[in-house]
Design a protein around this motif. Structure first.
Motif, short mmCIF file in Angstrom:
data_model
loop_
_atom_site.label_atom_id
_atom_site.label_comp_id
_atom_site.label_asym_id
_atom_site.label_seq_id
_atom_site.Cartn_x
_atom_site.Cartn_y
_atom_site.Cartn_z
N THR A 1 12.89 3.08 -1.98
CA THR A 1 13.13 2.65 -0.60
C THR A 1 12.16 1.55 -0.20
O THR A 1 12.55 0.56 0.42
N THR A 2 10.90 1.70 -0.55
CA THR A 2 9.90 0.69 -0.21
C THR A 2 10.22 -0.64 -0.86
O THR A 2 10.18 -1.69 -0.20
N LEU A 3 10.54 -0.62 -2.14
CA LEU A 3 10.86 -1.87 -2.84
C LEU A 3 12.14 -2.50 -2.28
O LEU A 3 12.21 -3.72 -2.10
N LEU A 4 13.13 -1.69 -1.97
CA LEU A 4 14.36 -2.20 -1.38
C LEU A 4 14.09 -2.85 -0.02
O LEU A 4 14.59 -3.95 0.26
N LEU A 5 13.30 -2.20 0.81
CA LEU A 5 12.96 -2.78 2.11
C LEU A 5 12.19 -4.08 1.97
O LEU A 5 12.42 -5.03 2.72
N MET A 6 11.30 -4.15 0.99
CA MET A 6 10.56 -5.39 0.76
C MET A 6 11.51 -6.52 0.35
O MET A 6 11.34 -7.66 0.79
N LEU A 7 12.51 -6.20 -0.45
CA LEU A 7 13.49 -7.21 -0.86
C LEU A 7 14.37 -7.64 0.32
O LEU A 7 14.65 -8.83 0.49
N ILE A 8 14.80 -6.69 1.12
CA ILE A 8 15.66 -7.00 2.27
C ILE A 8 14.91 -7.85 3.30
O ILE A 8 15.46 -8.78 3.88
N PRO B 1 5.06 -3.30 -9.26
CA PRO B 1 5.95 -4.14 -8.44
C PRO B 1 5.39 -4.44 -7.05
O PRO B 1 5.94 -5.26 -6.33
N PHE B 2 4.28 -3.81 -6.69
CA PHE B 2 3.70 -3.99 -5.37
C PHE B 2 2.45 -4.86 -5.41
O PHE B 2 1.61 -4.81 -4.52
N GLU B 3 2.34 -5.67 -6.44
CA GLU B 3 1.18 -6.56 -6.58
C GLU B 3 1.40 -7.83 -5.77
O GLU B 3 2.47 -8.43 -5.79
N LEU B 4 0.36 -8.23 -5.06
CA LEU B 4 0.42 -9.44 -4.24
C LEU B 4 0.41 -10.69 -5.12
O LEU B 4 -0.21 -10.70 -6.18
N GLN C 1 0.82 -1.20 0.00
CA GLN C 1 0.00 0.00 0.00
C GLN C 1 0.86 1.26 0.00
O GLN C 1 0.56 2.23 -0.71
N LEU C 2 1.93 1.24 0.78
CA LEU C 2 2.85 2.38 0.81
C LEU C 2 3.52 2.57 -0.55
O LEU C 2 3.57 3.69 -1.07
N GLY C 3 4.01 1.49 -1.13
CA GLY C 3 4.65 1.58 -2.44
C GLY C 3 3.69 2.05 -3.51
O GLY C 3 4.03 2.90 -4.35
N HIS C 4 2.46 1.53 -3.49
CA HIS C 4 1.47 1.94 -4.48
C HIS C 4 1.11 3.42 -4.30
O HIS C 4 0.92 4.14 -5.28
N PHE C 5 1.03 3.87 -3.05
CA PHE C 5 0.78 5.29 -2.78
C PHE C 5 1.86 6.15 -3.42
O PHE C 5 1.57 7.15 -4.07
N PHE C 6 3.13 5.75 -3.24
CA PHE C 6 4.23 6.52 -3.83
C PHE C 6 4.17 6.51 -5.36
O PHE C 6 4.49 7.51 -6.00
N VAL C 7 3.77 5.39 -5.96
CA VAL C 7 3.66 5.32 -7.43
C VAL C 7 2.57 6.26 -7.92
O VAL C 7 2.77 7.01 -8.89
N VAL C 8 1.41 6.24 -7.26
CA VAL C 8 0.31 7.14 -7.65
C VAL C 8 0.71 8.60 -7.45
O VAL C 8 0.44 9.45 -8.30
N LEU C 9 1.38 8.87 -6.34
CA LEU C 9 1.85 10.24 -6.07
C LEU C 9 2.87 10.67 -7.13
O LEU C 9 2.81 11.81 -7.61
#
Length: 171
Positions: free
Chosen positions: A65-72, A160-163, A12-20
């Protein structure tokens, strides 16, 4: 149905940033067009265009940052993380996972264009408005690629934030 251990916050955070990022790049284009064709000394459009672009650049950093944290954190409930990483990867390979897929490559382009736009805002002087119109328009299209938009049966880009569970139901 409840999914045990699934963390929706990151997506949700990543998708918010993409829309923003998409919206602010679009508004930056519009403000720079008005700025280009309104040659008056009114600084309003310049401040507006720059403000939208700065928010856009911050949101691109947020996507990264969100995608990197998800990977880590190995959030394998997300399709991009599941497809491009493993638990036993060294950290430098996890970082490389960011730009391995289509979404990551698009994100890399977004980052570099955001940097170029920030430099141009500082150095372009009288050419800033028309050049930033083009740079912002490129950012609109790149952001749209991360949204994963459907036009009827045509699918443009990928989120990239799709479940994983949603990806499997779309197949």
């Amino acid at each position: 149905m409840q999914y045990v251990g699934e963390q929706l916050f990151w997506g949700q955070l990543g998708h918010f940033f993409v829309v923003l990022a998409f919206a602010t790049a679009l508004f930056s284009v519009i403000a720079n067009i008005f700025r280009t064709y309104n040659k008056s000394l009114d600084p309003g459009w310049k401040i507006t265009a720059r403000g939208f672009y700065i928010i856009h650049a911050i949101s691109v950093i947020g996507i990264f940052t969100t995608l990197l944290l998800m990977l880590i954190m190995h959030r394998f409930e997300y399709q991009y993380v599941w497809q491009h990483s493993k638990r036993d990867m060294p950290m430098n390979y996890v970082l490389a996972c960011l730009w391995e897929g289509q979404e990551g490559s698009t994100l890399l382009w977004l980052i570099w264009h955001a940097v170029i736009g920030m430099v141009l805002m500082r150095r372009a002087k009288e050419w800033e408005a028309p050049v930033m119109t083009v740079v912002s328009l490129v950012q609109v299209f790149l952001s749209m690629m991360l949204l994963g938009i459907y036009f009827g049966k045509i699918h443009i880009g990928s989120n990239p934030f799709e479940l994983m569970r949603l990806k499997e139901s779309n197949l």
